[in-house]
Design an enzyme around this catalytic site. Structure first.
Site, short mmCIF file in Angstrom:
data_model
loop_
_atom_site.label_atom_id
_atom_site.label_comp_id
_atom_site.label_asym_id
_atom_site.label_seq_id
_atom_site.Cartn_x
_atom_site.Cartn_y
_atom_site.Cartn_z
N CYS A 97 0.84 -1.19 0.00
CA CYS A 97 0.00 0.00 0.00
C CYS A 97 0.88 1.25 0.00
O CYS A 97 2.00 1.24 0.52
CB CYS A 97 -0.95 0.12 1.19
SG CYS A 97 -1.99 -1.32 1.41
N ARG B 211 3.26 0.22 -5.27
CA ARG B 211 3.16 -0.38 -3.94
C ARG B 211 1.88 -1.18 -3.74
O ARG B 211 1.72 -1.88 -2.75
CB ARG B 211 3.25 0.71 -2.87
CG ARG B 211 4.55 1.48 -2.88
CD ARG B 211 4.56 2.52 -1.79
NE ARG B 211 4.48 1.92 -0.48
CZ ARG B 211 5.50 1.49 0.22
NH1 ARG B 211 6.72 1.60 -0.28
NH2 ARG B 211 5.34 0.95 1.40
N ASN C 117 -1.13 2.01 5.95
CA ASN C 117 -0.33 0.96 5.31
C ASN C 117 0.25 0.10 6.41
O ASN C 117 0.90 0.62 7.31
CB ASN C 117 0.80 1.61 4.48
CG ASN C 117 1.85 0.59 4.04
OD1 ASN C 117 1.52 -0.57 3.82
ND2 ASN C 117 3.09 1.03 3.93
N GLY C 118 -0.02 -1.21 6.35
CA GLY C 118 0.49 -2.10 7.40
C GLY C 118 -0.58 -3.10 7.76
O GLY C 118 -1.55 -3.28 7.02
N GLU D 84 17.79 -15.63 -11.30
CA GLU D 84 17.19 -14.32 -11.51
C GLU D 84 16.38 -14.31 -12.82
O GLU D 84 15.28 -13.76 -12.88
CB GLU D 84 18.28 -13.24 -11.51
CG GLU D 84 17.84 -11.84 -11.85
CD GLU D 84 16.75 -11.29 -10.94
OE1 GLU D 84 16.38 -11.93 -9.95
OE2 GLU D 84 16.24 -10.20 -11.26
N LYS E 205 12.29 -13.43 -13.19
CA LYS E 205 11.82 -12.31 -14.02
C LYS E 205 10.68 -12.75 -14.92
O LYS E 205 9.65 -12.10 -15.02
CB LYS E 205 12.99 -11.84 -14.85
CG LYS E 205 13.45 -10.46 -14.94
CD LYS E 205 13.74 -9.55 -13.86
CE LYS E 205 13.07 -9.63 -12.55
NZ LYS E 205 13.81 -9.10 -11.46
N GLU F 175 7.43 -13.65 -12.94
CA GLU F 175 6.66 -12.59 -12.28
C GLU F 175 5.97 -11.67 -13.27
O GLU F 175 4.89 -11.16 -12.98
CB GLU F 175 7.49 -11.81 -11.25
CG GLU F 175 8.49 -10.83 -11.80
CD GLU F 175 9.23 -10.06 -10.71
OE1 GLU F 175 8.63 -9.69 -9.71
OE2 GLU F 175 10.43 -9.82 -10.89
N HIS G 200 19.66 -35.43 -13.00
CA HIS G 200 19.17 -36.09 -11.78
C HIS G 200 17.65 -36.01 -11.67
O HIS G 200 17.10 -36.21 -10.60
CB HIS G 200 19.84 -35.48 -10.55
CG HIS G 200 21.32 -35.69 -10.52
ND1 HIS G 200 21.88 -36.94 -10.34
CD2 HIS G 200 22.36 -34.85 -10.71
CE1 HIS G 200 23.20 -36.85 -10.39
NE2 HIS G 200 23.51 -35.58 -10.62
C1 AGP Z 1 11.96 -8.80 -8.12
O1 AGP Z 1 11.72 -8.49 -9.41
C2 AGP Z 1 10.92 -8.62 -7.15
N1 AGP Z 1 9.83 -7.91 -7.48
C3 AGP Z 1 11.16 -9.07 -5.73
O2 AGP Z 1 11.65 -10.37 -5.77
C4 AGP Z 1 12.08 -8.19 -4.84
O3 AGP Z 1 13.39 -8.26 -5.31
C5 AGP Z 1 11.96 -8.65 -3.38
O4 AGP Z 1 10.64 -8.49 -2.96
C6 AGP Z 1 12.91 -7.92 -2.47
O5 AGP Z 1 12.65 -6.56 -2.44
P1 AGP Z 1 13.70 -5.54 -1.81
O6 AGP Z 1 14.92 -5.58 -2.67
O7 AGP Z 1 13.02 -4.22 -1.83
O8 AGP Z 1 14.00 -6.04 -0.43
#
Ligand code: AGP
Length: 623
Positions: A2, A27, A100-101, A493, A497, A500, A516
């Site tokens: 948020c 966010r 937010n929280g 990585e 990518k 997501e 394996h």
């Molecule tokens: C990566 O593309 C992400 N959206 C996610 O994995 C991100 O790297 C992770 O949530 C950590 O966030 P931060 O670097 O703000 O701690």
């Protein structure tokens, strides 16, 4: 999760707030709302859906007033509906709150408040805050006191901004475990979850600490702790360029941020690699200096063990950092998922250095791991992008990555700058501990300096190929990424990518592990990305590529220009994409770029919302 924004000044608050919400949309983006206050009271507009839906509603029914609060939501309690969107109000609609929280004890509080006659209109945990404040305000008549007393009853995390109808032009804000900054403008003030909402108006910010409250009106800002004592604090200056938080002609933030990587890397390296003071005659060699992090040579020499803790992409940077530190130092190094760190029995003690890597510096899991490590006596180095973030403030030593604002949910430039910073850390720690030869330090420092230009070159050369490959593979059901050593870390990585943002199942495998089990999934046409940038490992990776090709796998390989087995690689893989030759330790910085570009074009080819993938948010401030 948020984003919250607040404004007090002389402009129309709703205009400033809607712009601020757009800058914080990463966010959370399942509903949004604004409350604006004028002489006639507080008026609210809120809508399920993206901020555009709210902007549309405001065009039909504008809000006027020079004070206001706003929210963009990532649902945790209650579905993304109009009713659950923030701001929330008390029974009489005289107090408006954005939050937010997570209010962990909201069920017991809600029960108690309902018994006392409060009527709830949403299913959210946040609404209890409005009613708690209403109760306390009834007793005290003082807005700051009321917020303070209400928050005193809350378990969990919050960043809140509150307006009171009876006190026009006054905004109360507070935080605990959710970020909040106050922007100090010229006769106007903003509060926001993150700096991008503030920097178009002012670069001067106050970062609230946990348990602090701000009382803001047009004459200024006063800060208090939870006991009611006034707190003095010096503002920080944010050096982010506001234009970096805009798309600037690119179709999406992600592709813009990929293209910003050379500039981001230059900033990450600036002032950290300098010519060595040399005797007359010889050309000045380069050496790394990271004394700015605030650690002494003595402290660096005393460490026995290093833990890199992080989540998601930052964890993948940690996996690379582990290998770099192992190569340059005599230290034991472990790269741990921050979300799992507390569940094992890490031997973290006073001789341990915990390197916490986080773009936002607000990831709840990473902060929790840091808290645990500190309790056990470890020292903490934060590698983070956000000045004044919770992580930066919790750490003993800080190294900023200087990537600039990263808005797309998929992390790109933050990752590359994390790799560069961890490379610098490895060289610096290696030098201070006397475990790295001068020649090696010079060679790697010089290679680090060349990276920004090389990344630029890679983007130019690879983007058309990545676009083309995305067209070919756009209907794939599964994708496999294989590599050995550092290539495996980068493969992790690459697969994240594409999952997501393109919503394709993808898996990264240490190339030697294929046989394996997972090799059973390889059949005619299955797409496989093979990373072969690690010269001493190319022979073995090549054998694994042959195993895949023999079963009909469609292999695209990434290799350095000076790869030892070029011909064999070209005969085996359907395509080989070459990257400029660099020392193998730094190859991840180049190899990651084609994988980012491919994921981007894959998401585009599949018609998806690249910058705001479903179910995700940029900062994950809940555990
Ligand atoms: C990566 O593309 C992400 N959206 C996610 O994995 C991100 O790297 C992770 O949530 C950590 O966030 P931060 O670097 O703000 O701690």
């Amino acid at each position: 999760m948020c984003g919250i924004v607040g404004y007090i000044g002389s402009r129309n608050a709703a205009d400033v707030l809607i712009d601020g919400l757009r800058r914080l949309e990463y966010r959370g983006y399942d509903s949004a709302g604004i409350a604006a206050q004028n002489g006639a009271g507080i008026h609210i507009e809120k809508r399920a859906g993206r901020i555009d839906a709210l902007a549309e509603a405001l065009r039909a029914r504008p809000l006027f007033g020079t004070a206001g609060i706003a929210h963009t939501r990532w649902a945790t309690h209650g579905a993304p509906t109009d009713a659950n969107a923030h701001p929330h109000t008390d029974c009489a609609g005289r107090i408006s709150v954005v939050h937010n929280g997570i209010v962990e004890n909201f069920q017991e509080l809600k029960r108690e408040l309902a018994q006392a006659g409060h009527r709830f209109r949403s299913e959210t945990d946040s609404e209890v805050l409005a009613h708690l404040i209403e109760e306390a305000w009834g007793r005290t008549g003082d807005p700051l006191e009321a917020v303070r007393a209400a928050l005193g009853r809350v378990r969990g995390s919050y960043a809140v901004a509150v307006l009171f109808e009876a006190h026009p032009g006054l905004l109360i804000a507070a935080r605990r475990e959710s970020p909040l900054v106050v922007g100090l403008g010229d006769g106007e003030y903003l509060v926001a979850s993150d700096a991008p909402a503030v920097v178009p108006h002012t670069r001067e910010i106050l970062v609230l600490d946990d348990g602090e409250l701000a009382r803001i009106d047009r004459t200024g800002v006063r800060l208090f702790d939870m006991r009611g004592n006034e707190v003095e604090k010096r503002p920080l200056r944010v050096d982010w360029d506001p234009e970096e938080a805009e798309k600037g002609g690119f179709e999406h933030f992600m592709i813009k941020e990929i293209h910003e990587q050379p500039a981001a890397l230059r900033r990450a390296l600036a002032g950290r690699i300098a010519p060595e003071e040399n005797g007359a005659g010889s050309p000045a060699a380069l050496r790394v200096d990271l004394a700015e992090a605030g650690w002494s040579a003595e402290a660096i020499r005393a460490f026995r063990k290093v833990y890199l803790v992080a989540c998601g992409t930052a964890h993948h940077a940690g996996l690379v950092g582990k290998r770099l530190l192992e190569a340059a130092t005599d230290l034991d190094v472990a790269a741990e998922l921050a979300s799992e760190f507390r569940y094992g029995e890490p031997r973290v003690g006073p001789a341990a250095l915990v390197i916490a890597v986080s773009q936002s510096g607000e990831t709840a899991d990473t902060l929790a791991a840091v808290k645990e490590a500190k309790l056990r006596g470890a020292r903490v180095l934060a590698v983070t992008n956000v000045v004044g973030s919770s992580l930066a403030r919790a750490a003993d030593y800080v190294l900023y990555t200087h990537a600039g604002p990263e808005i797309a949910v998929a992390s790109t430039k933050a990752y590359l700058t994390q790799l560069a910073c961890l490379g610098l850390v490895a060289l610096y720690v290696g030098r201070v501990r006397g475990t790295l030869s001068k020649e090696r330090e010079r060679e790697l420092a010089a290679a680090l300096e060349r990276l920004p230009a090389l990344v630029e070159q890679v983007i130019r050369a690879v983007e058309p190929k990545a676009r083309e490959l995305a067209r070919r593979w756009q209907d794939a059901r599964d994708l496999f990424y294989i590599g050995r050593g550092l290539d495996y870390a980068v493969a992790r990585e690459g697969q994240l990518k594409v999952k997501e943002i393109a919503y394709v199942h993808a898996e990264a495998l240490a190339a030697g592990e294929l046989k394996h089990g997972t090799l059973a999934l390889i059949e005619e046409g299955v797409p496989v990305v093979a990373l072969a940038t690690q010269r001493p490992l190319v022979d073995k990776t090549l054998s694994n590529i042959q195993e895949v090709a023999a079963r009909g796998g469609d292999v695209v390989a990434l290799a350095l220009e000076d790869c030892p087995r070029r011909e064999a690689l070209e005969e085996t893989a359907r395509e080989v994409w070459y990257l400029p030759a660099v020392p193998a330790e730094l190859a991840p910085v180049l190899a990651a770029v084609p994988l980012q570009l491919f994921a981007y074009h894959m998401a585009k080819a599949r018609g998806l919302d690249v910058d705001k993938p479903r179910n995700l948010a940029k900062s994950v401030t809940v555990e």
